[in-house]
Design an enzyme around this catalytic site. Structure first.
Site, PDB file in Angstrom:
ATOM      1  N   THR A 217       0.766  -0.788  -0.301  1.00  0.00           N
ATOM      2  CA  THR A 217       0.069   0.186  -0.341  1.00  0.00           C
ATOM      3  C   THR A 217       0.807   1.297   0.284  1.00  0.00           C
ATOM      4  O   THR A 217       2.195   1.190   0.516  1.00  0.00           O
ATOM      5  CB  THR A 217      -1.280   0.284   1.209  1.00  0.00           C
ATOM      6  N   ASP A 243      -8.505  11.462   8.734  1.00  0.00           N
ATOM      7  CA  ASP A 243      -8.496  11.059   9.575  1.00  0.00           C
ATOM      8  C   ASP A 243      -7.640   9.029   8.696  1.00  0.00           C
ATOM      9  O   ASP A 243      -9.017   8.600   8.679  1.00  0.00           O
ATOM     10  CB  ASP A 243      -9.125  10.759  10.852  1.00  0.00           C
ATOM     11  N   ASP A 249      -5.832  -1.339   7.907  1.00  0.00           N
ATOM     12  CA  ASP A 249      -7.421  -2.132   7.923  1.00  0.00           C
ATOM     13  C   ASP A 249      -8.413  -2.173   7.601  1.00  0.00           C
ATOM     14  O   ASP A 249      -8.353  -3.871   6.496  1.00  0.00           O
ATOM     15  CB  ASP A 249      -7.789  -2.213   9.457  1.00  0.00           C
TER      16      ASP A 249
HETATM   17  O1  RIB Z   1      -4.773   0.461  12.773  1.00  0.00           O
HETATM   18  C1  RIB Z   1      -5.061   1.107  13.182  1.00  0.00           C
HETATM   19  C2  RIB Z   1      -4.637   0.564  14.445  1.00  0.00           C
HETATM   20  O2  RIB Z   1      -3.366   0.700  15.285  1.00  0.00           O
HETATM   21  C3  RIB Z   1      -5.302   1.317  15.508  1.00  0.00           C
HETATM   22  O3  RIB Z   1      -6.809   1.389  15.322  1.00  0.00           O
HETATM   23  C4  RIB Z   1      -4.215   1.046  16.961  1.00  0.00           C
HETATM   24  O4  RIB Z   1      -5.374   0.985  17.605  1.00  0.00           O
HETATM   25  C5  RIB Z   1      -3.804   0.797  16.265  1.00  0.00           C
HETATM   26  O5  RIB Z   1      -3.536  -0.328  16.591  1.00  0.00           O
END
Ligand code: RIB
Length: 302
Positions: A217, A243, A249
């Protein structure tokens, strides 16, 4: 085909300010403290579930109020199962700074996540065609054990090597698809990743170390797929970032869901880029994990 996520669950404390603090500096936040669920494992599992795929989540929550909050977030997302173990350690916590361009800095105290050990992932119940999705906020030995079980079951192993950590040879050989960002790719290979050709060369190195293929990425530029036959760029959607926390994720959740639906890898990467772009338009991670209907509307309007 189902997706099994093995990883962390944390509670995120987010401060939004005009800019990120410098070393030794105090910066006043411009918004109230935002508290919500996080941890790369939870975010990816919740992302998969919201996109409509069957998901199970192996994780470990901690003690006290934060551990109870973590379990209630698991319940709300339909992720509470016998695979969600409990620890006497404190729950994982992340302290997150976000600036008005959506950039972030994160520090994680792993707590109970460091207590998720190989025996905790000995019975994942995976079968042929399933997908294991793991990250590195839990011990590497646990990720390796889960990947071993997955391969023995005929499942596909997707590793999001975040945060970057040295990977044992065995794990490198078990990974079908690795999804580092530029920083993680540089740390894993010791090579620069400043330009697209740098990223391709570093991803090539990761493939030569044993990983099947790499989907790197590259922030707002999207993703780059590299395997032994070459590389392909996948641009992201142009959005105003609020943000960027959790964008990786959301991307990994989209990728796993695409693969579980039998999409070609390129089409799954496009879905992943869309999910990542959606995520950066929301504050906090949970609101940035779309349902498939929300994602389709977003893509149509963008
Ligand atoms: O990838 C983002 C996450 O990384 C956040 O939610 C934080 O908890 C960290 O673990």
């Amino acid at each position: 085909m189902s997706i099994v996520v093995v990883g962390s669950i944390g509670i995120d404390f987010v401060a939004v300010a005009a800019r990120l603090p410098q070393v030794g500096e105090t910066v006043l936040a411009t918004q109230p403290l935002h508290i919500g669920p996080g941890g790369k494992g939870f975010n990816q599992a919740a992302g998969v579930g919201r996109l409509g795929a069957e998901v199970r989540f192996a994780t470990k929550t901690g003690r006290g109020d934060l551990g109870r909050q973590a379990r209630s977030f698991l319940e709300l997302e339909g992720l509470l199962s016998p695979l969600a173990k409990e620890s006497d350690a404190d729950n994982q916590v992340a302290l997150i700074f976000v600036d008005d361009s959506g950039r972030n800095m994160i520090s994680v105290t792993p707590g109970a996540s460091a207590d998720l050990h190989p025996p905790d992932v000995a019975a994942l119940g995976m079968g042929p065609g399933d997908i294991l999705l793991a990250q590195l906020e839990i011990p590497v030995a646990t990720v390796t054990a889960a990947a071993r079980h997955a391969k023995e079951a005929g499942a596909t192993v997707v590793l999001n090597p975040a945060p970057a950590a040295p990977l044992p040879d065995e794990l490198l050989q078990l990974v079908d698809i690795a999804t580092p960002n530029e920083t993680e790719l540089a740390m894993l290979t010791g090579l620069p990743t400043a330009t697209t050709s740098d990223v391709v060369a570093a991803a090539d190195r990761l493939v030569s170390l044993g990983v099947g293929e790499v989907v790197a990425t590259v922030g707002s530029k999207g993703a780059i797929h590299v395997d032994r036959s070459g590389s392909t760029n996948y641009p992201s959607l142009l959005v105003d970032a609020i943000d960027s926390t959790g964008a990786g994720d959301a991307f990994n959740a989209g990728l796993a869901v695409g693969l579980s639906r039998g999409l070609e890898l390129g089409t799954a990467i496009e879905l992943a880029c869309q999910a990542g772009a959606y995520c950066v338009t929301k504050l906090g991670v949970l609101d940035g994990l779309p349902t498939m209907a929300q994602l389709e509307d977003f893509v149509e309007l963008t």
